[in-house]
Each structure stands twice: as C-alpha cells, then as structure tokens.
Design an enzyme around this catalytic site. Structure first.
Site, short mmCIF file in Angstrom:
data_model
loop_
_atom_site.label_atom_id
_atom_site.label_comp_id
_atom_site.label_asym_id
_atom_site.label_seq_id
_atom_site.Cartn_x
_atom_site.Cartn_y
_atom_site.Cartn_z
N GLN A 291 0.81 -1.22 0.00
CA GLN A 291 0.00 0.00 0.00
C GLN A 291 0.85 1.27 0.00
O GLN A 291 1.92 1.31 0.61
CB GLN A 291 -0.91 0.02 1.23
CG GLN A 291 -1.82 -1.19 1.35
CD GLN A 291 -2.79 -1.34 0.20
OE1 GLN A 291 -3.22 -0.35 -0.39
NE2 GLN A 291 -3.15 -2.57 -0.12
N GLY A 319 6.23 -6.33 3.50
CA GLY A 319 5.85 -5.87 2.17
C GLY A 319 4.41 -5.41 2.10
O GLY A 319 3.80 -5.39 1.03
N LYS A 320 3.84 -5.01 3.25
CA LYS A 320 2.44 -4.56 3.26
C LYS A 320 2.29 -3.11 2.84
O LYS A 320 1.22 -2.69 2.40
CB LYS A 320 1.84 -4.76 4.67
CG LYS A 320 1.67 -6.23 5.04
CD LYS A 320 1.17 -6.39 6.47
CE LYS A 320 0.95 -7.86 6.80
NZ LYS A 320 0.54 -8.05 8.22
N ILE A 321 3.35 -2.31 3.04
CA ILE A 321 3.32 -0.90 2.62
C ILE A 321 4.59 -0.57 1.83
O ILE A 321 5.62 -1.22 1.99
CB ILE A 321 3.18 0.08 3.82
CG1 ILE A 321 4.29 -0.15 4.87
CG2 ILE A 321 1.82 0.00 4.42
CD1 ILE A 321 4.32 0.90 5.96
#
Length: 387
Positions: A291, A319-321
């Site tokens: 994101q 690796g979520k943002i």
C-alpha cells in the site's frame, strides 16, 4: 506534512562530517509552537487545522486528514476496513456519503457490521441504552446490548435472521456458484434496495448501487455466517469461498496505480486488507510494494504482539506498505469520534471522484492475474529457476 514520528516525511537521516546523525527528528527544526485560537462556530476543517498546530493524537488526526486528502486527490484506490461495531451506532450513512463522493472504492468489514447495518434499512428497532446495567435482567427482557446500544432479540435479531436467510435462498441463482463474500454482500445489498422501507439508511445498499465490493473474510464469525447454518442443513443457498476473497482483494491492489486504506480498528479487516501486498509479492510473485497510504484509528497497543495494535511501519517488513517513512499514521483513540471528523474533512476539501466500479471488474481481474501466474510459473520452469 509531518509523519507520526514528528519529522518531515521527505527528510531522510544522513551523517555529517563528524559522523553525527542529522536525522531531523533529532534537531530543533520543527514548526514553532504557537498556541492556536479556538473560536465559536469552527468548521471541521478549522478544527483539523487547529489540531495540526498542537500535538499528541490531535496532531496525528490532522496528519491522518492530510493523508486521506492525498489519497483521494491522487486517485488512489481507497479501502475502508471496519472492525468494532460501527454500524449499530449509526455510522452507516457516513460510510454511504463517502461511497457516494467516490472516496471509498472497496470495503473489508466484519460480518457484524454488515448484519447490523441492515436493521436500519428494514426499520428494525435499535435504541440508545445504558452501559452500567444488569445483563441478566436485560436477557430476561430479551434485550441484546452492544455496550450502550440496545437491540431487541425477537423484533430485531430474529427478524433480521429470517430476512438474511430468505434473501440468500431466493437469490441463489443470481449469486455465482463459486462466490466470494463480496458476492454475498452484493446480493444482500440488492435485496435491501428492492425490499426494505429505508434503503437510504444502509451503506450496503449504497455499496450495491455503486459497485463497491464489501468483503467479510471472517464471515463465519458473525450473524451472517450463523444464518447460513440452516441453509447448510437444508442444502440450499450459496456458500462463499473465502480464498476467492484473497484472490479478488489481491487483484484490486494489482490493478491499482496507487492504493491506500482507512482502517477503523484492527482485527481481521485490517490484516485482510494489508495482506494484499504479501499475496502479490510473497505468494504470486507478480508485484512488489504493498500500500502507498495507511491510516489506522485504534486503541490497541503494539507491545502485546496482536495484529490490531501492530504499528503500520512494522508492515513494511512484510511488504504490506511501500515505505515505513511516510504516508502512514496511527491515531490512538476511538473510531466513533475520529471517523466522522475525517469524513467531514474529506467531503469539505476534496472534489467528488468518479466511482471505480470495482465489483463489476473484479472477476475479470482475477482471471487476468491467474493467466500471469501460470505464465510466470511456466517461464520459471523452462528457465530452470526454482519456484
């Protein structure tokens, strides 16, 4: 704009000639603090500006407002995640206003938020009550309590149960046989639009009207799931494939040039939305990044190890943002206070956007993503790469 660590997001730490860290967080370079003036009849925009000149969670809320404004103005795909009982206290129409303005493109909710939203469409009784009570007495009177909100067991819950069961049974032919929970929510929204007395009071109806998919990935942990139990025994209805939810949500991130979320609380909705990055990067190996923007409103602590309280920066390691350094903020406190302020601010300062109509596109996106997955897999085998 300043991020939640109190430093300008575009300043990065570096070392001077003496080897001392010049990270601006450790310098006296912030805005001079001048006590702002409060005035009569301040608008929400005035109040957010006031907060931005102060500190603590008031300043975090002003940062959240700036990030939300940025998300909307850069045409990012915006997801709203709904944990906690937001709809029983009447937040549905606030969500609807954001959908109508084109500021919310998809939603991840607990099943409870969808279920209780429908009470208002069908005119079922919900009242303000009390929190300091004897719940044995309430049970004897068939009154169900959500903190300081009262709901009737027979006239509200059991009446709603029959409606949910009827709608899923009767619309089984309209719902895809391999259905995501968004397909179930779409059918319930359509039914409420056609059959309820007050469709304008339901965010689920507004989502249906604007092709905004509403996912309930923990559907079994809710009254929507409970109402599928008779359908299971009777062999009627359609039962959702929650792994299809995983595919569709990943496809939404894959197809978004920029993407962000406004998270009310944590729980399954927060993680389900944020795991779209790892789904694409770690599992499918199609796209890296996660994101661009994340705003969370929560009262959960980070030090107990729960996802609800996990810092948004921690998500970078998964690796979520895109980056932990900017575009994300946690505002600590109560969503019921902060969410309407953020929505009013966005509706005041941002021009309405054209709705992205994601529900109508999601199935095609998943098929495209599947082809790329198989093409990559085949290419890796031919080249001898280990998967």
């Amino acid at each position: 704009m300043h991020d939640h660590n109190g430093h300008h997001p575009h300043h990065h730490p570096h070392h001077d000639h003496d080897g001392m860290d010049e990270d601006p967080r450790h310098s006296f370079t912030g805005r001079k603090l001048e006590p702002p003036k409060v005035s009569a009849d301040m608008t929400v925009t005035d109040l957010i500006k006031f907060y931005g000149l102060t500190g603590y969670n008031a300043r975090r809320l002003a940062e959240a407002a700036e990030i939300l404004e940025d998300m909307i103005n850069t045409n990012s795909t915006v997801c709203l995640t709904l944990a906690g009982a937001m709809t029983p206290i009447g937040m549905g129409r606030t969500i609807s206003a954001m959908i109508e303005a084109g500021f919310i493109d998809w939603i991840v909710a607990t099943g409870a938020n969808v279920y209780h939203d429908l009470h208002f469409a069908y005119g079922l009784p919900v009242r303000q009550g009390h929190f300091d009570v004897d719940d044995d007495v309430l049970y004897a009177k068939q009154i169900v309590r959500i903190y300081d909100v009262y709901i009737k067991e027979l006239e509200t819950l059991q009446a709603q149960d029959l409606l949910v069961q009827k709608d899923i049974k009767e619309r089984a032919d309209e719902i895809p046989k391999n259905a995501s929970t968004a397909d179930i929510a779409y059918a319930l929204g359509k039914a409420a639009k056609e059959n309820s007395r007050h469709p304008e009071k339901s965010f689920l109806v507004k989502a249906y009207e604007n092709n905004v998919p509403v996912y309930m990935p923990a559907i079994g942990d809710s009254s929507i799931g409970l109402n599928m139990l008779p359908l299971l025994f009777e062999g009627k209805g359609v039962f959702p494939n929650t792994i299809l939810d995983v595919a569709e949500s990943a496809a939404i991130l894959w197809k978004s040039e920029k993407s962000g979320g406004l998270e009310l609380g944590g729980g399954v909705p927060k993680n389900f939305f944020q795991q779209t990055g790892p789904a694409l990067y770690q599992i499918l190996k199609i796209k890296e990044g996660g994101q661009d923007y994340l705003i969370q409103l929560t009262d959960a602590r980070p030090d107990t190890g729960g996802l609800s309280g996990a810092t948004l920066q921690e998500g970078k390691s998964w690796g979520k943002i895109k980056t932990s350094h900017r575009g994300n903020v946690i505002v600590y406190g109560d969503s019921s206070v902060y969410f309407p302020l953020l929505c009013s601010y966005a509706l005041s300062v941002c021009k309405p956007r054209k709705q992205k109509q994601i529900y109508a596109k999601k199935d095609g996106w998943v098929e495209e993503m599947k082809k790329i997955y198989f093409a990559n897999k085949s290419g890796n085998k031919k080249s001898g790469k280990r998967l």
